[in-house]
Design an enzyme around this catalytic site. Sequence first.
Site, PDB file in Angstrom:
ATOM      1  N   ASP A 145     -82.866  92.687  82.310  1.00 27.01           N
ATOM      2  CA  ASP A 145     -83.186  93.551  83.460  1.00 27.01           C
ATOM      3  C   ASP A 145     -84.034  94.630  82.965  1.00 27.01           C
ATOM      4  O   ASP A 145     -83.690  95.180  81.750  1.00 27.01           O
ATOM      5  CB  ASP A 145     -82.166  94.027  84.338  1.00 27.01           C
ATOM      6  CG  ASP A 145     -81.535  92.933  84.889  1.00 27.01           C
ATOM      7  OD1 ASP A 145     -82.014  91.884  85.421  1.00 27.01           O
ATOM      8  OD2 ASP A 145     -80.083  93.049  84.936  1.00 27.01           O
ATOM      9  N   ASP A 180     -85.136  88.881  90.139  1.00 25.50           N
ATOM     10  CA  ASP A 180     -84.166  89.652  91.148  1.00 25.50           C
ATOM     11  C   ASP A 180     -85.204  89.863  92.378  1.00 25.50           C
ATOM     12  O   ASP A 180     -84.786  89.820  93.547  1.00 25.50           O
ATOM     13  CB  ASP A 180     -83.594  90.610  90.785  1.00 25.50           C
ATOM     14  CG  ASP A 180     -82.744  90.438  89.282  1.00 25.50           C
ATOM     15  OD1 ASP A 180     -82.053  89.140  89.629  1.00 25.50           O
ATOM     16  OD2 ASP A 180     -82.450  91.044  88.606  1.00 25.50           O
TER      17      ASP A 180
END
Length: 214
Positions: A145, A180
């Site tokens: 991420d 995401d």
Amino acid sequence: MSLKKAYLLVILLLVIDQISKIYIKTHFMLEEKIKVFGQNWFQIFFIENEGMAWGVEIPGAYGKLFLTLFRLLAVCGIGYWLHESVKNKSSNYLIVAIALILTGAFGNIIDSVFYGIIFDHSHGQTATLFSSDPYGTLFHGKVVDMLYFPIIEDYVLPEWLPIWGGKEFTFFNAIFNIADMAISTGVGILIFFNKRAFAPNHNEQDTFFKNNLE
């Protein structure tokens, strides 16, 4: 929207997702962050997620393996849903939404399945792609991420505020990736365009997607 175009959308976003993750892994150390264009509200902040959303983990020695296998089954189900939706000439809203969700799920699965055996660790160093000393094993990789948008960061709440007074507050402290974003956008389409997404076959409500995707 044809199945071919849906797959092209998936592949394009998947390539962008993986290029961004590989770049971050090979150019940033874990928890290193930079401000984009010098702005506090947009930062690249490299973390690795071992579990589900928001860093939630499944406890136990086989928790990570169970999560990865569950994701693989979910991708198969979503892929079948996409195929059937195109076959049944469902709304373009629905097809695009499913394609985005499939992209996101598959993008994070690649991390979980392969990253543990192709990268070494990122603690105090930038990782090496195809390292001879990988940090994990097959099915036990960590999801990368990096996108961070702290609109309000480290704001100290007023002392008079009950319970939270005097504590630091950050608005939107989630750190996420392209995969995401794809999932969130797909779910958002299903929520906000629900009637159009699940309308029977193509209709006049699909004009926007027809003009731009077909």
